[in-house]
Scaffold this motif. Structure first.
Motif, PDB file in Angstrom:
ATOM      1  N   PHE A   1      -7.095  -3.300  -8.005  1.00 12.80           N
ATOM      2  CA  PHE A   1      -6.754  -2.123  -8.803  1.00 12.80           C
ATOM      3  C   PHE A   1      -7.705  -2.028  -9.992  1.00 12.80           C
ATOM      4  N   PRO A   2      -8.304  -0.850 -10.223  1.00 16.19           N
ATOM      5  CA  PRO A   2      -9.278  -0.724 -11.322  1.00 16.19           C
ATOM      6  C   PRO A   2      -8.668  -1.082 -12.669  1.00 16.19           C
ATOM      7  N   LYS A   3      -9.456  -1.773 -13.464  1.00 18.51           N
ATOM      8  CA  LYS A   3      -9.026  -2.145 -14.811  1.00 18.51           C
ATOM      9  C   LYS A   3      -9.063  -0.922 -15.730  1.00 18.51           C
ATOM     10  N   PRO A   4      -8.247  -0.905 -16.784  1.00 18.04           N
ATOM     11  CA  PRO A   4      -8.268   0.214 -17.741  1.00 18.04           C
ATOM     12  C   PRO A   4      -9.665   0.407 -18.344  1.00 18.04           C
ATOM     13  N   GLY A   5     -10.117   1.639 -18.332  1.00 18.66           N
ATOM     14  CA  GLY A   5     -11.434   1.941 -18.872  1.00 18.66           C
ATOM     15  C   GLY A   5     -12.578   1.692 -17.937  1.00 18.66           C
ATOM     16  N   GLU A   6     -12.303   1.190 -16.754  1.00 15.44           N
ATOM     17  CA  GLU A   6     -13.372   0.921 -15.792  1.00 15.44           C
ATOM     18  C   GLU A   6     -13.897   2.237 -15.213  1.00 15.44           C
ATOM     19  N   PRO A   7     -15.234   2.376 -15.063  1.00 21.32           N
ATOM     20  CA  PRO A   7     -15.783   3.632 -14.518  1.00 21.32           C
ATOM     21  C   PRO A   7     -15.261   3.895 -13.105  1.00 21.32           C
ATOM     22  N   LEU A   8     -14.982   5.147 -12.818  1.00 21.04           N
ATOM     23  CA  LEU A   8     -14.531   5.542 -11.499  1.00 21.04           C
ATOM     24  C   LEU A   8     -15.709   5.649 -10.552  1.00 21.04           C
ATOM     25  N   ASN A   9     -15.418   5.693  -9.258  1.00 24.36           N
ATOM     26  CA  ASN A   9     -16.468   5.845  -8.261  1.00 24.36           C
ATOM     27  C   ASN A   9     -17.084   7.243  -8.353  1.00 24.36           C
ATOM     28  N   SER A  10     -18.263   7.389  -7.771  1.00 28.51           N
ATOM     29  CA  SER A  10     -19.015   8.634  -7.904  1.00 28.51           C
ATOM     30  C   SER A  10     -18.303   9.820  -7.267  1.00 28.51           C
ATOM     31  N   ASP A  11     -17.656   9.627  -6.103  1.00 34.17           N
ATOM     32  CA  ASP A  11     -16.951  10.735  -5.458  1.00 34.17           C
ATOM     33  C   ASP A  11     -15.850  11.290  -6.350  1.00 34.17           C
ATOM     34  N   ALA A  12     -15.128  10.396  -7.006  1.00 43.20           N
ATOM     35  CA  ALA A  12     -14.062  10.836  -7.897  1.00 43.20           C
ATOM     36  C   ALA A  12     -14.610  11.588  -9.105  1.00 43.20           C
ATOM     37  N   MET A  13     -15.678  11.067  -9.671  1.00 39.92           N
ATOM     38  CA  MET A  13     -16.224  11.660 -10.888  1.00 39.92           C
ATOM     39  C   MET A  13     -16.900  13.001 -10.637  1.00 39.92           C
TER      40      MET A  13
ATOM     41  N   LEU B   1     -11.126  -3.177   3.370  1.00 37.91           N
ATOM     42  CA  LEU B   1     -10.290  -1.978   3.296  1.00 37.91           C
ATOM     43  C   LEU B   1      -9.468  -1.937   2.015  1.00 37.91           C
ATOM     44  N   ALA B   2      -8.902  -3.073   1.625  1.00 38.94           N
ATOM     45  CA  ALA B   2      -8.025  -3.095   0.448  1.00 38.94           C
ATOM     46  C   ALA B   2      -8.750  -2.675  -0.814  1.00 38.94           C
ATOM     47  N   PHE B   3     -10.064  -2.849  -0.863  1.00 33.51           N
ATOM     48  CA  PHE B   3     -10.813  -2.454  -2.052  1.00 33.51           C
ATOM     49  C   PHE B   3     -10.809  -0.938  -2.239  1.00 33.51           C
ATOM     50  N   TYR B   4     -10.869  -0.175  -1.141  1.00 37.49           N
ATOM     51  CA  TYR B   4     -10.972   1.280  -1.231  1.00 37.49           C
ATOM     52  C   TYR B   4      -9.622   1.966  -1.422  1.00 37.49           C
ATOM     53  N   ILE B   5      -8.518   1.261  -1.224  1.00 43.02           N
ATOM     54  CA  ILE B   5      -7.207   1.904  -1.277  1.00 43.02           C
ATOM     55  C   ILE B   5      -6.816   2.309  -2.696  1.00 43.02           C
ATOM     56  N   PRO B   6      -6.804   1.410  -3.683  1.00 45.32           N
ATOM     57  CA  PRO B   6      -6.362   1.821  -5.024  1.00 45.32           C
ATOM     58  C   PRO B   6      -7.480   2.494  -5.807  1.00 45.32           C
ATOM     59  N   GLN B   7      -8.118   3.481  -5.210  1.00 41.96           N
ATOM     60  CA  GLN B   7      -9.191   4.237  -5.850  1.00 41.96           C
ATOM     61  C   GLN B   7      -8.863   5.729  -5.733  1.00 41.96           C
ATOM     62  N   VAL B   8      -9.606   6.550  -6.457  1.00 42.70           N
ATOM     63  CA  VAL B   8      -9.474   7.999  -6.312  1.00 42.70           C
ATOM     64  C   VAL B   8     -10.376   8.405  -5.150  1.00 42.70           C
ATOM     65  N   LEU B   9      -9.934   8.077  -3.947  1.00 45.67           N
ATOM     66  CA  LEU B   9     -10.670   8.333  -2.715  1.00 45.67           C
ATOM     67  C   LEU B   9      -9.690   8.842  -1.666  1.00 45.67           C
ATOM     68  N   THR B  10     -10.191   9.132  -0.467  1.00 47.88           N
ATOM     69  CA  THR B  10      -9.348   9.708   0.583  1.00 47.88           C
ATOM     70  C   THR B  10      -9.057   8.732   1.725  1.00 47.88           C
ATOM     71  N   GLU B  11      -9.510   7.481   1.615  1.00 46.87           N
ATOM     72  CA  GLU B  11      -9.279   6.528   2.705  1.00 46.87           C
ATOM     73  C   GLU B  11      -7.799   6.330   2.992  1.00 46.87           C
ATOM     74  N   SER B  12      -7.004   6.148   1.959  1.00 41.29           N
ATOM     75  CA  SER B  12      -5.575   5.888   2.136  1.00 41.29           C
ATOM     76  C   SER B  12      -4.868   7.086   2.761  1.00 41.29           C
ATOM     77  N   LEU B  13      -5.181   8.270   2.291  1.00 38.71           N
ATOM     78  CA  LEU B  13      -4.552   9.483   2.820  1.00 38.71           C
ATOM     79  C   LEU B  13      -4.928   9.712   4.274  1.00 38.71           C
ATOM     80  N   TYR B  14      -6.201   9.506   4.607  1.00 34.47           N
ATOM     81  CA  TYR B  14      -6.626   9.702   5.982  1.00 34.47           C
ATOM     82  C   TYR B  14      -5.983   8.666   6.905  1.00 34.47           C
ATOM     83  N   LEU B  15      -5.929   7.407   6.476  1.00 35.67           N
ATOM     84  CA  LEU B  15      -5.318   6.359   7.291  1.00 35.67           C
ATOM     85  C   LEU B  15      -3.857   6.663   7.567  1.00 35.67           C
ATOM     86  N   PHE B  16      -3.127   7.099   6.539  1.00 31.46           N
ATOM     87  CA  PHE B  16      -1.717   7.434   6.723  1.00 31.46           C
ATOM     88  C   PHE B  16      -1.553   8.587   7.708  1.00 31.46           C
TER      89      PHE B  16
END
Length: 328
Positions: free
Chosen positions: A33-45, A131-146
């Protein structure tokens, strides 16, 4: 009596196994899970969060006049907008969806292969090294998998369970709709199946043999569920076509696979903080970091050490009039 004890043992074993898998998955999600203040991934930004903010501010204006509304599939910004475009809330929601996907994987694999298959499938899903690295991000992997697992579960259950057919068709249609609106990987296959089912219906009515009539009757509910699942994606395609002349769910929807004569535009990559001639790994890859001496360091997710978007790698199309970052 023996059957009762076997049923109770199976229920208890299932509950204990799922409890272990869910707790193990939760520990891995907390780890990544990203730490507070940690930069988000490029897709999210560059794509998901800005588009979600525009959708919340002026929905119709964004959908009908802003090109960012088709740069990614609709749920890429609708899902973040549902959580107020708040990164932490989105990350928590994606984590919850992954836990639900584990339960779906269990039921799907158990229907297909029994208890051992279900235990193996859920263990492999939870233990996947990246896989677990991409789940708690502002990405679409979790939504697509579900959505994809919900679609498969509906299909398998519809074929194996003759008592609750409507329920499984709803699951199948909802899951397919989610996958298409998240990542349109199945769009061409869905249209091909739709055309095939329409041909079956037409053939059963015209020729009228008993076998064809029975097949047409059997597949009619599937056809109706598929039409319902494709209704919203089709509306998005029409909207993109009429407003932006892009007849697809998004510009990254894989349409170039069907149009090899239209290759992707050439891209230029600029790293403002790097010297000419040096290279840097993509923002969403995972691997080891290397020091100046060439020694390999710890396996830190590379996106975590990237600078903020103001000094990150920006990808642009060759059109000088288009200053929108290219996101695929």
């Amino acid at each position: 009596m023996r059957e009762i004890w076997q049923r109770r043992f199976s229920t208890s074993a299932t509950a204990l196994w799922l409890l272990w898998m869910l707790s193990r998955a939760t520990r891995r999600l907390i780890e990544y899970f990203p730490k507070p203040g940690e930069p988000l991934n490029s897709d999210a930004m560059w794509a998901y969060l800005p588009s979600a903010a525009k959708l919340l501010a002026a929905p119709w204006q964004f959908l009908l006049s802003d090109p960012n509304s088709y740069h990614v599939a609709p749920l890429g910004y609708v899902w973040p907008a549902m959580w107020g475009a708040d990164p932490v809330r989105i990350q928590l929601a994606n984590s919850a969806l992954f836990l639900l996907a584990i339960v779906l994987m269990w039921h799907l694999a158990r229907r297909l292969g029994g208890w051992v298959a279900a235990a193996t499938a859920t263990y492999l899903l939870v233990s996947h090294p990246t896989l677990a690295f991409y789940i708690p991000q502002v990405l679409t992997e979790s939504l697509y998998l579900f959505g994809f697992l919900l679609f498969l579960y509906g299909c398998v259950s519809y074929g194996l369970d003759s008592k609750r057919q409507t329920r499984w068709l709803v699951c199948m249609g909802a899951g397919l709709c989610i996958t298409l609106l998240t990542r349109p990987v199945l769009q061409l296959m869905a249209v091909a199946v739709l055309l095939g089912l329409l041909a079956i219906q037409a053939g059963g009515r015209q020729r009228g043999t008993e076998a064809r009539l029975a097949l047409a009757t059997r597949t009619k509910p599937v056809l109706l569920a598929l039409i319902a699942a494709l209704a919203i994606p089709a509306a998005v395609v029409v909207k993109n076509g009429l407003c932006f002349q892009v007849w697809g769910l998004s510009s990254g929807a894989g349409t170039r696979v069907a149009k090899p004569a239209s290759p992707p535009p050439p891209l230029t990559c600029t790293w403002p903080s790097m010297k000419p001639g040096t290279r840097r790994a993509p923002s969403r890859s995972i691997g080891s970091t290397a020091s100046a001496s060439g020694k390999t360091g710890s396996a830190t997710p590379i996106h975590r050490i990237l600078p903020p978007p103001s000094s990150s790698c920006l990808l642009y199309t060759s059109d000088p009039a288009d200053d929108t970052p290219f996101v695929d």
